[in-house]
Design an enzyme around this catalytic site. Sequence first.
Site, PDB file in Angstrom:
ATOM      1  N   GLU A  95       0.828  -1.211   0.000  1.00 21.43           N
ATOM      2  CA  GLU A  95       0.000   0.000   0.000  1.00 21.43           C
ATOM      3  C   GLU A  95       0.863   1.262   0.000  1.00 21.43           C
ATOM      4  OE1 GLU A  95      -4.075  -0.348   1.931  1.00 21.43           O
ATOM      5  OE2 GLU A  95      -2.937   0.727   3.430  1.00 21.43           O
ATOM      6  N   HIS A 100       2.521  -6.196   3.668  1.00 21.97           N
ATOM      7  CA  HIS A 100       2.183  -7.274   4.594  1.00 21.97           C
ATOM      8  C   HIS A 100       2.288  -8.597   3.847  1.00 21.97           C
ATOM      9  CE1 HIS A 100      -1.308  -9.503   6.818  1.00 21.97           C
ATOM     10  NE2 HIS A 100      -0.180  -9.750   7.423  1.00 21.97           N
ATOM     11  N   HIS A 133      -1.714  -6.833  16.116  1.00 24.47           N
ATOM     12  CA  HIS A 133      -1.027  -6.910  14.815  1.00 24.47           C
ATOM     13  C   HIS A 133      -1.834  -6.326  13.674  1.00 24.47           C
ATOM     14  CE1 HIS A 133      -3.726 -10.067  13.565  1.00 24.47           C
ATOM     15  NE2 HIS A 133      -3.013 -10.386  12.520  1.00 24.47           N
ATOM     16  N   GLY A 146      -8.059  -7.001  12.870  1.00 24.10           N
ATOM     17  CA  GLY A 146      -8.759  -8.226  13.255  1.00 24.10           C
ATOM     18  C   GLY A 146     -10.080  -8.378  12.531  1.00 24.10           C
TER      19      GLY A 146
END
Lengths: 493, 143
Positions: free
Chosen positions: A216, A247, A416, A419
């Site tokens: 991104e 990621h 992290h 969720g």
Amino acid sequence: MAEPKPDRSALRQQATQVAEALWEIPSSAKPGMRVPARIYATPELFAQMDDGVFDQVTNVAMLPGIVNYAFCMPDGHWGYGFPIGGLAAMDPEHGVISPGGIGFDINCGMRLVRTNLTYDDVRDHVHDLVDALYKRVPAGVGARGFLKLSDDEFRAVATRGARWCVEHGYGWPQDLERTEEGGTMRGADPDRVSSRALERGRQQVGTLGSGNHYLEIQVVHTKDVFDRQAADAMGINIPNQVVVMFHCGSRGFGHQIASDYIQTFLPLMAKKFGITLPDRDLACAPFKSAEGQAYFAAMQCAINMSFANRQMILHRIREVFTDVLRRDAHDLGLEMVYDVCHNTAKLEEHEVHGRRRRLLVHRKGATRAFAPGMPDIPAAFRDIGQPVIIGGSMETGSYLLRGVPSGKQSFFTTAHGSGRSMSRTQAKKQFHGKQLERDLAQRGIYIRSVSYAGLAEEAGAAYKDIDAVVAATAKAGLSQPVVRLTPIGNVKG
Amino acid sequence: MAFHLLENAPPADVGFVASGRTLEECFAAAADATLEIMLANPQALQLRERRAIHVESDAVDLALLKLLEDVIYYKDAEGLFLRVTDVNVTHDTGRWIVDAKAEGEPIDPTRHHLSGDVKAVTLHQLRVLQTEDGWQATVVLDI
């Protein structure tokens, strides 16, 4: 035919709120629990947590050698074995190592790269940058990287991680200083990895993957800087600065290592190790056993492969920005802020009841967040704490945070991501990839995806509120926000 | 189709229930489900490559898990989408032995509509049961 829906709500009822963003389930809640379970969440996030979280975090509390508590982070949700957002520290002498406490995607993690560019500098180039990134960073099912590695070369990657990439010209030496563990786990042993795992991973270095993996382009709006001193130390110091976040993990290599060792451990648990647990996904072995040590050495190969994967992607990002903007990557200031893992087990030293102890810390969908002054973080961050990168959905934005001293309570661990709050199957029914792409374009986010179905699964509404998750980590004393990051361009696997 | 997606799989994963009149049909349906979670237009798959699959386990559900792992292995190691056919299952002295033919072709994003990339077969909710109508398998895949 009816599908099984176990009633786990009784465990939720047994949780008591012990602090503003912390809940505890006593060890008496379920037979076999060795320690209480702790869930970090505000009352609003606690109410949103699915019942599976309570069942799974109390199962984790049954693992031999677990120290203090079984934890779940504010972004936690139901997974397999451990909940996603799960944390458990084990005594390495008497405790176990469990692949289900690390995840199939070993060293799935986040990398953040700063630039010297402002939003105004890139506004007219976002489409070109995203299109070029989409071409140069392979994504989706079956994607292969541009590196053609021999078996020996791939073994070297698994042994040396991101360091191998830098040594071969795919990165800058300072990138390693800004990567957890310097980009190399030193206990990695490819001889503990199956040939199937090596074959699955060999051609995947430099690929993004699929699911919730993304690359991104983001902007740090001036209003979204919460801690100017920490932001400055992290290189975020220009109004409306552009950064790049991505990621991804160890791809098929890590997935196969986890699968292999779960199947190695399963038949041995009761027969050889005398361990009985309520869920096969908690398959484990004593850390000191030959099988436990073999998995640990193989798992570290996957950590290294993942560091190398993210390093190769960074190399491609630098090439793309240089080509599109016709400026050298150094001149563009394309420097790493940090690289964090969120699916690992690592040996770390922590204080337990006033005594320093070596612990095997399992983090599955949870990020290490070391506090200021701790030795294992780069000198540039020694006074402010370890950078923590929390990725949100492609619609809502992400955060850069820092570790804090009160993180000691959770072995210096925080959330992290935002969720998931909705299953992939539900999201695909509720959202449509093409419509989502158009909606995002209207909101100034240009997106390229390998799969419209995959895009629908990643709709922002399928996730919890990232602002609420980050606020919960701050209220709980796990981490403090530094800046918020707003997406303007996204490549989805 | 002899499978349907589970509504109550863990949020980040995808689960399915596959069924068949025989265990062989049930296993083939589970392999179809695994393929179709990755490939949204399975009718586009041309059967140009062939691989032989042979797996064994002490437990019937773990034999299915290994069969599906082979589908995932070929996807990553050789870049192949494979459809499993001609499944034969024998149960002999406590071992479940599965032989099957797998046919397909290299992944081609210009013709194949790619969907989720399956990472692994989890043990979560995994079971293979004999029912009044035949056999039924429940599987959760990590995506």
